[in-house]
Design an enzyme around this catalytic site. Structure first.
Site, mmCIF file in Angstrom:
data_model
loop_
_atom_site.group_PDB
_atom_site.id
_atom_site.type_symbol
_atom_site.label_atom_id
_atom_site.label_comp_id
_atom_site.label_asym_id
_atom_site.label_seq_id
_atom_site.Cartn_x
_atom_site.Cartn_y
_atom_site.Cartn_z
ATOM 1 N N GLU A 89 -6.503 -1.175 -6.765
ATOM 2 C CA GLU A 89 -5.662 -0.388 -7.646
ATOM 3 C C GLU A 89 -4.860 -1.308 -8.398
ATOM 4 O O GLU A 89 -3.762 -1.832 -7.657
ATOM 5 C CB GLU A 89 -4.922 0.722 -6.549
ATOM 6 C CG GLU A 89 -5.913 1.481 -6.163
ATOM 7 C CD GLU A 89 -5.260 2.505 -4.518
ATOM 8 O OE1 GLU A 89 -5.408 3.793 -4.577
ATOM 9 O OE2 GLU A 89 -4.378 1.838 -4.101
ATOM 10 N N SER B 106 0.928 -1.488 0.013
ATOM 11 C CA SER B 106 -0.039 0.074 -0.184
ATOM 12 C C SER B 106 0.753 1.186 0.005
ATOM 13 O O SER B 106 0.340 2.215 -0.267
ATOM 14 C CB SER B 106 -0.800 -0.129 1.188
ATOM 15 O OG SER B 106 -0.087 0.072 2.444
ATOM 16 N N HIS C 259 -3.308 -3.451 -5.354
ATOM 17 C CA HIS C 259 -3.495 -3.220 -4.130
ATOM 18 C C HIS C 259 -5.105 -3.376 -3.843
ATOM 19 O O HIS C 259 -5.873 -2.647 -4.448
ATOM 20 C CB HIS C 259 -3.125 -1.687 -3.917
ATOM 21 C CG HIS C 259 -3.377 -1.328 -2.611
ATOM 22 N ND1 HIS C 259 -3.693 -0.127 -2.075
ATOM 23 C CD2 HIS C 259 -3.368 -1.950 -1.520
ATOM 24 C CE1 HIS C 259 -4.059 0.120 -0.960
ATOM 25 N NE2 HIS C 259 -3.605 -1.105 -0.208
#
Length: 313
Positions: free
Chosen positions: A181, A148, A169
């Site tokens: 993501e 992250s 992510h």
């Protein structure tokens, strides 16, 4: 004859180019890390029909991970198959059949299409893992990190497959959160990027794409917001309680910034902001917080330790 030969060569070249550009359809997934994130990723991949191997350091950890997945699946089926308990039981059985575990990452990557890493948030440890697996994984295998906060590019540079490396992510809890993501570095091929987007959709998520910038999209906006709330409190401009109430009632957020910091873990937030500060020391958004540093030093890390910005019973 010459024309026919040239036409055949052009057609063959075109077909080869099309085949080379073809996206990889991910069928076999290896997830490294049996914690909350890794288990969640393994669950949604297995539930969507992928063959999944979940890897961690010990059988004890993996037993705990498997138990957590089973409990999570039961919660999912209660909602998804409320009126069809038999279908729910079949769904759980089918999902668990798609999932196996292993303590030997090297032994299982030889037949995988996608490796997703979800281990401790440490650049050196992640890079060492990818460097080792790179020697044993097939040429077509895509590597992805669930980090992250760390740079995907640096992780990719520990391997020889920078074009087959990206970020995936997921968000916690993975079975519930719809967002992924998908991070594309300057070296990630379009073929790899599209394969990661397709995989995200295949596991029932809504992917968004982002370049390899600190924090990607969500954390790049969220972490500075939480840090600015801490600075507001540090300056004595408002109490932490009033800041939380203001953001819940005024902005419609489900949690205030201090509640969220305690939920995430103050050590995690400090680790992220310290990493970004080292990358961009002159960026005021990434400036460290003396109060946050003090709480972490005192082991007051939030809900997991019983005290952070608030006290928990």
């Amino acid at each position: 004859m010459a024309f026919a030969t040239r036409h055949f060569v052009r057609a063959a070249s075109s077909a080869a180019a099309t085949a080379a550009a073809k996206k990889l359809i991910v069928k076999h997934v290896t997830v490294i890390g049996g914690g909350l994130m890794g288990s969640g990723i393994a669950q949604v991949a297995a539930a969507s029909g992928h063959t999944v191997v979940l890897v961690d350091q010990s059988d004890e950890i993996l037993k705990k991970s498997t138990k957590g997945i089973e409990e999570s699946l039961k919660r999912v089926t209660k909602k998804k198959f409320a009126d069809k308990p038999e279908a729910g039981a079949e769904f759980i059985e089918k999902t668990l059949k798609n999932l196996t575990t292993s303590t030997d990452a090297v032994a299982v990557v030889h037949s995988t299409d996608l490796v997703i890493e979800a281990i401790v948030e440490n650049q050196e440890i992640k890079s060492e893992l990818f460097k080792r697996l790179d020697k044993f994984a097939p040429e077509h295998t895509i590597f992805a990190s669930n980090t992250s906060s760390l740079q995907i590019t640096q992780l990719a540079n520990s391997t020889t497959r920078q074009d087959r490396f990206g970020g995936l992510h997921f968000f916690n809890p993975v079975p519930m959160m719809k967002l992924v993501e998908v991070i594309k570095t300057p070296m990630t091929s379009q073929k790899t990027f599209e394969s990661l987007m397709d995989f995200s959709k295949a596991v029932g998520k809504s992917p968004v794409s982002c370049k390899d910038t600190p924090g990607f999209i969500v954390n790049r906006l969220l972490v500075p917001y939480m840090m600015e709330a801490v600075r507001l409190f540090e300056r004595g401009d408002a109490s932490k309680e009033d800041i939380d109430v203001a953001m819940k009632l005024g902005a419609g957020y489900p949690m205030g910034p201090f509640e969220l910091l305690d939920y995430v873990g103050l050590d995690t937030s400090k680790y992220i902001i310290d990493g970004w500060h080292s990358l961009e020391p002159n960026n005021p958004l990434f400036a460290p917080s003396p109060l946050l540093n003090k709480l972490v030093e005192e082991k007051k890390l939030g809900k997991k330790t019983g005290e952070g910005f608030y006290k928990y019973k």
